[in-house]
Design an enzyme around this catalytic site. Structure first.
Site, short mmCIF file in Angstrom:
data_model
loop_
_atom_site.label_atom_id
_atom_site.label_comp_id
_atom_site.label_asym_id
_atom_site.label_seq_id
_atom_site.Cartn_x
_atom_site.Cartn_y
_atom_site.Cartn_z
N ARG A 34 0.81 -1.23 0.00
CA ARG A 34 0.00 0.00 0.00
C ARG A 34 0.84 1.28 0.00
O ARG A 34 0.36 2.32 -0.46
CB ARG A 34 -0.94 0.00 1.21
CG ARG A 34 -2.02 -1.07 1.12
CD ARG A 34 -3.08 -0.87 2.18
NE ARG A 34 -4.13 -1.89 2.09
CZ ARG A 34 -5.19 -1.92 2.87
NH1 ARG A 34 -5.37 -0.98 3.80
NH2 ARG A 34 -6.09 -2.87 2.74
N ASP A 143 -12.89 11.41 14.27
CA ASP A 143 -12.08 10.46 13.53
C ASP A 143 -10.66 11.00 13.48
O ASP A 143 -10.44 12.21 13.61
CB ASP A 143 -12.63 10.26 12.10
CG ASP A 143 -12.19 8.94 11.49
OD1 ASP A 143 -12.97 7.98 11.54
OD2 ASP A 143 -11.04 8.86 11.00
#
Length: 272
Positions: A34, A143
């Site tokens: 990734r 978040d």
């Protein structure tokens, strides 16, 4: 794909675990897979130089980019619907009957792109009806990802994303946009949600305790000790009789945690 040395792998895993609680100790291939395209795009020939930068940078956007690559901000409306049913049918009537100050204190921790807190706000609007404006029902939605919060604050979702909403919710709580394929949460519901960046590894020091905390499908990235420490801090930040909802794939197994288990992935702090 850029290879990562044992030393650099340990440095990166330790940095992320210490600062953000995310356990990547068994994710070597995921990290290389990734991050390698991103490193190449940014001009890094190796992980060493990138990690040297990332562990010293003060640019939150670069950390955000790293965490977004290594975690999945995936959610959808009405996910784990039995929690919402219990909130609507049991928790809300109980709170409304007992909250003399007409304040409902609810935290969506790890809110991702906003579907969870908006749904909770809609359910409160449904239950309170014409009394909705007489209550302080604002939801704190946090978040770690600024990118996720930016999307959440806009409240724009595709028509397909609304397919599992309860009957009537689409017409009452969303307005179609001019492109005729997307819908936006109406202002009354969007303004009832307060979005903030928050790292769950930080001390929980909000102005008042919470009646309900939703932290679902976040702790899948945490190891056992980190998860249990976070749940103890959730417990201390909750009113007696308050609730904690976690994801169905997550479990609180430590018998020392003082929550009462009330249903799958749902817990309650004893009244005494």
């Amino acid at each position: 794909m850029i290879d990562i040395s044992n030393r650099d792998f340990t440095r990166l895993v330790t940095f992320i675990k210490h600062n953000y609680g995310i356990n990547l100790a068994n994710k070597r291939q995921l990290i290389m897979g990734r991050l390698s395209p991103m490193l190449s795009r940014l001009g890094y020939a190796n992980f060493t130089d990138y990690i040297d930068y990332i562990i010293t940078t003060e640019h939150k956007s670069d950390i955000d980019q790293l965490l977004n690559r290594l975690t999945t901000n995936y959610t959808f409306f009405m996910r784990e619907v039995n929690h919402f049913d219990y909130f609507k049918d049991t928790v809300l009537p109980q709170l409304v009957a007992n909250k003399k100050d007409r304040t409902l204190s609810i935290w969506s921790a790890g809110c991702s792109s906003g579907q969870e807190p908006y749904t909770l706000s809609m359910l409160m609007k449904e239950y309170l009806g014409s009394d909705f404006d007489k209550w302080d029902t604002r939801i704190l939605a946090t978040d770690i990802s600024m990118n996720a919060l930016s999307l959440a604050a806009k409240g724009i979702y595709s028509e397909d994303a609304l397919k599992d909403m309860p009957n009537g919710f689409k017409s009452r709580y969303f307005r179609p946009l001019t492109n005729k394929t997307d819908y936006q949460v109406i202002n009354e519901i969007r303004e009832n949600v307060i979005f903030r960046t928050f790292n769950l590894m930080d001390p929980i020091r909000f102005k008042r305790p919470f009646d309900v905390i939703f932290c679902r499908n976040v702790m899948i990235y945490f190891d056992k000790d980190t998860k249990e420490d976070l749940c103890r801090r959730f417990y201390n930040a909750t009113y007696p009789g308050g609730y904690l909802f976690i994801g169905h794939s997550e479990n609180l197994t430590n018998k020392d945690l003082p929550y009462e288990h009330i249903m799958p992935s749902a817990y309650r702090k004893p009244l005494r």
